[in-house]
Write a protein that holds these residues in place. Structure first.
Motif, PDB file in Angstrom:
ATOM      1  N   THR A   1       0.804  -1.219   0.173  1.00 56.94           N
ATOM      2  CA  THR A   1      -0.035  -0.159   0.066  1.00 56.94           C
ATOM      3  C   THR A   1       0.925   1.311  -0.048  1.00 56.94           C
ATOM      4  O   THR A   1       0.614   2.187  -0.651  1.00 56.94           O
ATOM      5  N   MET A   2       2.016   1.195   0.864  1.00 60.24           N
ATOM      6  CA  MET A   2       2.985   2.291   0.765  1.00 60.24           C
ATOM      7  C   MET A   2       3.546   2.557  -0.561  1.00 60.24           C
ATOM      8  O   MET A   2       3.838   3.709  -1.046  1.00 60.24           O
ATOM      9  N   VAL A   3       3.925   1.472  -1.369  1.00 57.77           N
ATOM     10  CA  VAL A   3       4.345   1.605  -2.572  1.00 57.77           C
ATOM     11  C   VAL A   3       3.220   2.481  -3.431  1.00 57.77           C
ATOM     12  O   VAL A   3       3.752   3.346  -4.333  1.00 57.77           O
ATOM     13  N   ASN A   4       2.204   2.222  -3.488  1.00 56.55           N
ATOM     14  CA  ASN A   4       1.123   2.788  -4.462  1.00 56.55           C
ATOM     15  C   ASN A   4       0.774   4.040  -4.008  1.00 56.55           C
ATOM     16  O   ASN A   4       0.363   4.855  -4.750  1.00 56.55           O
TER      17      ASN A   4
ATOM     18  N   PHE B   1      -2.700   3.808 -10.284  1.00 55.56           N
ATOM     19  CA  PHE B   1      -2.450   4.000  -8.885  1.00 55.56           C
ATOM     20  C   PHE B   1      -3.770   4.187  -7.866  1.00 55.56           C
ATOM     21  O   PHE B   1      -3.795   3.398  -6.802  1.00 55.56           O
ATOM     22  N   ALA B   2      -4.497   4.991  -8.192  1.00 55.99           N
ATOM     23  CA  ALA B   2      -5.547   5.142  -7.465  1.00 55.99           C
ATOM     24  C   ALA B   2      -6.495   4.130  -7.290  1.00 55.99           C
ATOM     25  O   ALA B   2      -6.973   3.698  -6.169  1.00 55.99           O
ATOM     26  N   ALA B   3      -6.517   3.356  -8.329  1.00 55.35           N
ATOM     27  CA  ALA B   3      -7.318   2.204  -8.478  1.00 55.35           C
ATOM     28  C   ALA B   3      -6.771   1.177  -7.532  1.00 55.35           C
ATOM     29  O   ALA B   3      -7.469   0.443  -7.085  1.00 55.35           O
ATOM     30  N   ILE B   4      -5.247   0.955  -7.592  1.00 57.96           N
ATOM     31  CA  ILE B   4      -4.816  -0.099  -6.917  1.00 57.96           C
ATOM     32  C   ILE B   4      -4.999   0.128  -5.444  1.00 57.96           C
ATOM     33  O   ILE B   4      -5.335  -0.893  -4.413  1.00 57.96           O
ATOM     34  N   VAL B   5      -4.799   1.477  -4.982  1.00 52.92           N
ATOM     35  CA  VAL B   5      -4.923   1.702  -3.749  1.00 52.92           C
ATOM     36  C   VAL B   5      -6.282   1.532  -2.923  1.00 52.92           C
ATOM     37  O   VAL B   5      -6.331   1.108  -1.951  1.00 52.92           O
ATOM     38  N   LEU B   6      -7.380   1.605  -3.695  1.00 56.42           N
ATOM     39  CA  LEU B   6      -8.599   1.523  -3.463  1.00 56.42           C
ATOM     40  C   LEU B   6      -9.147   0.162  -3.599  1.00 56.42           C
ATOM     41  O   LEU B   6      -9.970  -0.345  -2.564  1.00 56.42           O
ATOM     42  N   LEU B   7      -8.778  -0.685  -4.404  1.00 57.45           N
ATOM     43  CA  LEU B   7      -9.306  -1.850  -5.067  1.00 57.45           C
ATOM     44  C   LEU B   7      -8.461  -3.109  -4.913  1.00 57.45           C
ATOM     45  O   LEU B   7      -9.202  -4.331  -5.013  1.00 57.45           O
ATOM     46  N   GLN B   8      -7.181  -3.076  -4.839  1.00 59.56           N
ATOM     47  CA  GLN B   8      -6.422  -4.111  -4.748  1.00 59.56           C
ATOM     48  C   GLN B   8      -6.614  -5.300  -3.360  1.00 59.56           C
ATOM     49  O   GLN B   8      -6.868  -6.227  -3.941  1.00 59.56           O
ATOM     50  N   ILE B   9      -7.009  -4.573  -2.342  1.00 57.82           N
ATOM     51  CA  ILE B   9      -7.112  -5.755  -1.350  1.00 57.82           C
ATOM     52  C   ILE B   9      -8.733  -6.302  -1.763  1.00 57.82           C
ATOM     53  O   ILE B   9      -8.734  -7.682  -1.536  1.00 57.82           O
ATOM     54  N   LEU B  10      -9.390  -5.640  -1.918  1.00 58.83           N
ATOM     55  CA  LEU B  10     -10.902  -6.243  -2.697  1.00 58.83           C
ATOM     56  C   LEU B  10     -10.729  -7.311  -3.533  1.00 58.83           C
ATOM     57  O   LEU B  10     -11.202  -8.376  -3.676  1.00 58.83           O
ATOM     58  N   VAL B  11      -9.810  -6.970  -4.692  1.00 52.29           N
ATOM     59  CA  VAL B  11      -9.773  -7.891  -5.726  1.00 52.29           C
ATOM     60  C   VAL B  11      -8.969  -9.045  -5.161  1.00 52.29           C
ATOM     61  O   VAL B  11      -9.313 -10.240  -5.626  1.00 52.29           O
ATOM     62  N   SER B  12      -7.887  -8.936  -4.291  1.00 54.53           N
ATOM     63  CA  SER B  12      -7.193 -10.033  -3.910  1.00 54.53           C
ATOM     64  C   SER B  12      -8.090 -10.804  -3.042  1.00 54.53           C
ATOM     65  O   SER B  12      -8.028 -12.309  -3.271  1.00 54.53           O
ATOM     66  N   TYR B  13      -8.965 -10.210  -2.331  1.00 52.09           N
ATOM     67  CA  TYR B  13      -9.969 -11.160  -1.492  1.00 52.09           C
ATOM     68  C   TYR B  13     -10.943 -11.880  -2.470  1.00 52.09           C
ATOM     69  O   TYR B  13     -11.116 -13.070  -2.082  1.00 52.09           O
ATOM     70  N   LEU B  14     -11.319 -11.146  -3.530  1.00 52.69           N
ATOM     71  CA  LEU B  14     -12.444 -12.013  -4.268  1.00 52.69           C
ATOM     72  C   LEU B  14     -11.699 -13.225  -5.132  1.00 52.69           C
ATOM     73  O   LEU B  14     -12.474 -14.109  -5.426  1.00 52.69           O
ATOM     74  N   CYS B  15     -10.474 -12.945  -5.092  1.00 49.71           N
ATOM     75  CA  CYS B  15      -9.691 -14.137  -5.989  1.00 49.71           C
ATOM     76  C   CYS B  15      -8.873 -15.202  -5.194  1.00 49.71           C
ATOM     77  O   CYS B  15      -8.101 -15.973  -5.707  1.00 49.71           O
ATOM     78  N   GLN B  16      -9.005 -14.851  -3.739  1.00 48.67           N
ATOM     79  CA  GLN B  16      -8.190 -15.744  -3.231  1.00 48.67           C
ATOM     80  C   GLN B  16      -8.326 -17.374  -3.128  1.00 48.67           C
ATOM     81  O   GLN B  16      -7.553 -17.975  -3.061  1.00 48.67           O
ATOM     82  N   ARG B  17      -9.718 -17.615  -3.547  1.00 47.91           N
ATOM     83  CA  ARG B  17     -10.041 -19.149  -3.649  1.00 47.91           C
ATOM     84  C   ARG B  17      -9.968 -19.619  -5.200  1.00 47.91           C
ATOM     85  O   ARG B  17     -10.021 -20.794  -5.360  1.00 47.91           O
TER      86      ARG B  17
END
Length: 590
Positions: A163-166, A435-451
């Motif tokens: 998150t700090m990177v982005n 970058f804005a999209a990644i900061v806001l959505l990366q955690i959600l996208v990763s959560y939805l794709c974790q399985r």
């Protein structure tokens, strides 16, 4: 490859260990802070690099051709992502704190000198300094995060770090866009200042994590590790000569045709060389006379395939900003921004009225001296002033100026105000949506794709990117700000799907006992991706866009490359991962 620290810090070490039990150590927070400032410096330059390098020197840039730009953007990041293999080993011996200080001492003057360079080779040398400093920084900041977390908080720790990177990647281009309204020099001075600020936390607050033990092993061990993961010396020599020949074409020492011909000849020579070597190999045969060997064919092939993703993704920074500046009409977005007031318009689409007036006066003088440029050539010249004036309007303007013997101040001001209607949003502000999209959505996208299995997510990301570039190739007649925003957000989604999973996939195909080692060499794919991205961007923009006026072919080329990479991943997973797993169910596979 392990990472080490400075000795003799037992008291700080006890505090760090105790802190880790409850949360994160002080070194963790300091490392994240330094990462933000380093990313502010890098992305403050990187997001505007294509625009700066192709801006004429009369307007503050360096006036490179697109081939020169592509060479710089390909070669320098290539070494930036390869060198951490060596600089990480150097950190094992010197300690992290010393490596941080060394990296900042190299990067700060490098950024400053970038703003002073006015020709190709001085600029190339200054950016090489920046890359060397960044290569010293990368392995030790990641190592600090790794050794400042434990099994219970490592996932959260690296999530915070990403998150700090982005955040740095998001803020850097915003500030750079505002600063270049003052001058291009201000962009580079600010990047140098961000690095200088990092001396404060590293000198006053940073201590090497006590869990790190400095190693005395020679740097030659790094080469042995590379041989165990990728291949022997003959394999490295074959690739090295091919890459050097490609680089020679990038800096125009050779033409692309000559370079690829020589690369083909070199590969044929190595095939013959191998046939001979297999027959004469002895126990003490020198490395250069041995047959070529690839240590892990699956891993080497995977790196080659995933380099296709980085080649396509980096067009977001290399090619799209130039296309936005030269060909996209973003006034639809400005009409939306205008609802927030004139100050918002001035921020996102700043135009130096005095420079525009000077350009009108120079055109008036040129016309009355008997030289009339084509409207399209004039349009491409004035886009550097952040106005994208229509060809019809420029024809009318030249007719008006030709009929007017003199220009009064009132007339000049009237013409300037009329041209301000065509002002455009800075490309870096639009690219920043990634970058804005990644900061806001990366955690959600990763959560939805974790399985979902990493392979499927990887492939989906590349298909999304193929769709983004395909949209650019088929909708050129309506290329406006809304379309560009859609494309950038699609590329961001592709990145959020592919980038994290591409690293997770390495863990699934690496031998369990060497997972960390293989992750280190994953960055070889990024190095190759940057190299190919730079050269492909420079060639395609110069040839397909500027010479042939076929930007649709350029975007189609990138889209096809994304699709080919997705298909290659599918075949790779099916025939080299899944099929061996069925034949040998007890073997560790993906």
């Amino acid at each position: 490859m392990s990472i080490s620290s400075l000795p003799g810090q037992s008291s700080a070490g006890a505090q760090t260990v105790n802190t880790q039990k409850a949360g994160f150590s002080r070194a963790f927070y300091v490392a994240n802070l330094m990462e933000i400032f380093e990313r502010l410096a890098w992305y403050g330059f990187f997001a505007v690099s294509s625009v700066y390098m192709t801006t004429p020197s009369a307007q503050g840039g360096v006036g490179f051709t697109d081939l020169e730009r592509g060479a710089v953007q390909g070669i320098i990041p290539f070494f930036l992502y390869l060198l951490p293999v060596l600089t990480g080993a150097l950190g094992d011996q010197l300690g992290y704190r010393k490596m941080f200080l060394l990296s900042f001492a190299i990067m700060a003057p490098g950024y400053y000198l970038l703003g002073q360079a006015q020709s190709f080779w001085p600029f190339f040398a200054a950016l090489s300094l920046v890359a060397l400093g960044a290569a010293c920084f990368k392995p030790v900041v990641v190592g600090t995060i790794s050794h400042s977390t434990n099994d219970s908080n490592r996932g959260l720790g690296f999530g915070i770090f990403y998150t700090m990177v982005n955040i740095g990647g998001f803020l850097g281009p915003l500030l750079a866009g505002a600063l270049r309204a003052i001058s291009w020099d201000a962009v580079f001075m600010m990047s140098a200042c961000w690095i200088l600020i990092n001396f404060i936390p590293v000198l006053w607050f940073y201590r090497d994590p006590p869990s790190l033990k400095r190693e005395k092993a020679p740097l030659s061990n790094v080469l042995k590790e590379a041989q165990s993961v990728l291949g022997n010396g003959r394999f490295a020599l074959t690739l090295l000569v091919a890459v050097v020949l490609l680089m020679c074409s990038g800096v125009e020492v050779l033409s692309y045709g000559q370079a690829f011909t020589l690369i083909g000849v070199w590969l044929v020579v190595n095939l013959i060389w191998d046939r001979i070597a297999h027959k004469v190999t002895r126990v003490n045969t020198p490395w250069w006379a041995q047959p070529m060997q690839i240590s892990n064919v699956r891993f080497a092939l995977y790196l080659a395939i995933i380099a296709g993703f980085w080649t396509v993704y980096n067009q977001l920074f290399y090619t799209l900003p130039l296309f936005i500046r030269d060909y996209v009409d973003t006034r639809d977005l400005l009409n939306f921004i205008a609802f927030f007031g004139e100050d918002a318009v001035a921020l996102f689409a700043y135009v130096d009225s005095s420079q525009l007036q000077s350009a009108i006066q120079a055109l008036h003088t040129q016309l009355h001296e008997g030289t009339q440029p084509t409207a399209e050539a004039l349009r491409l010249q004035w886009v550097h002033l952040k106005v994208n004036v229509s060809v019809a309007e420029l024809d009318a303007l030249m007719a008006q100026l030709s009929a007017s013997v003199t220009l009064s101040s009132a007339q000049l001001q009237h013409l300037t105000n009329a041209l301000l209607i065509y002002r455009q949003i800075n490309p870096e502000y639009l690219i920043n949506l990634d970058f804005a999209a990644i900061v806001l959505l990366q955690i959600l996208v990763s959560y939805l794709c974790q399985r979902i299995k990493p392979f499927y997510v990887l492939t989906a990301g590349l298909v999304v990117m193929c769709g983004a570039f395909g949209l650019m190739a088929t909708e050129l007649t309506a290329t406006g700000g809304a379309l560009i925003v859609t494309v950038i957000l699609l590329i961001a989604l592709g990145e959020m799907l592919t980038s994290p999973k591409s690293q997770e996939y390495v863990a699934s195909i690496a031998p369990p006992s060497q997972a960390a080692l293989y992750m280190g060499y994953y960055f070889v794919s990024m190095a190759l991706g940057f190299l190919f991205a730079g050269f492909l961007s420079g060639w395609s923009y110069a040839t397909l866009v500027q010479q042939q006026n076929r930007p649709d072919l350029m975007w189609a080329l990138f889209g096809v490359l994304a699709l080919v990479t997705a298909i290659a991943l599918f075949l790779f997973n099916r025939y080299l991962i899944q099929k061996p797993a069925l034949q040998a169910p007890t073997e560790q596979t993906a």
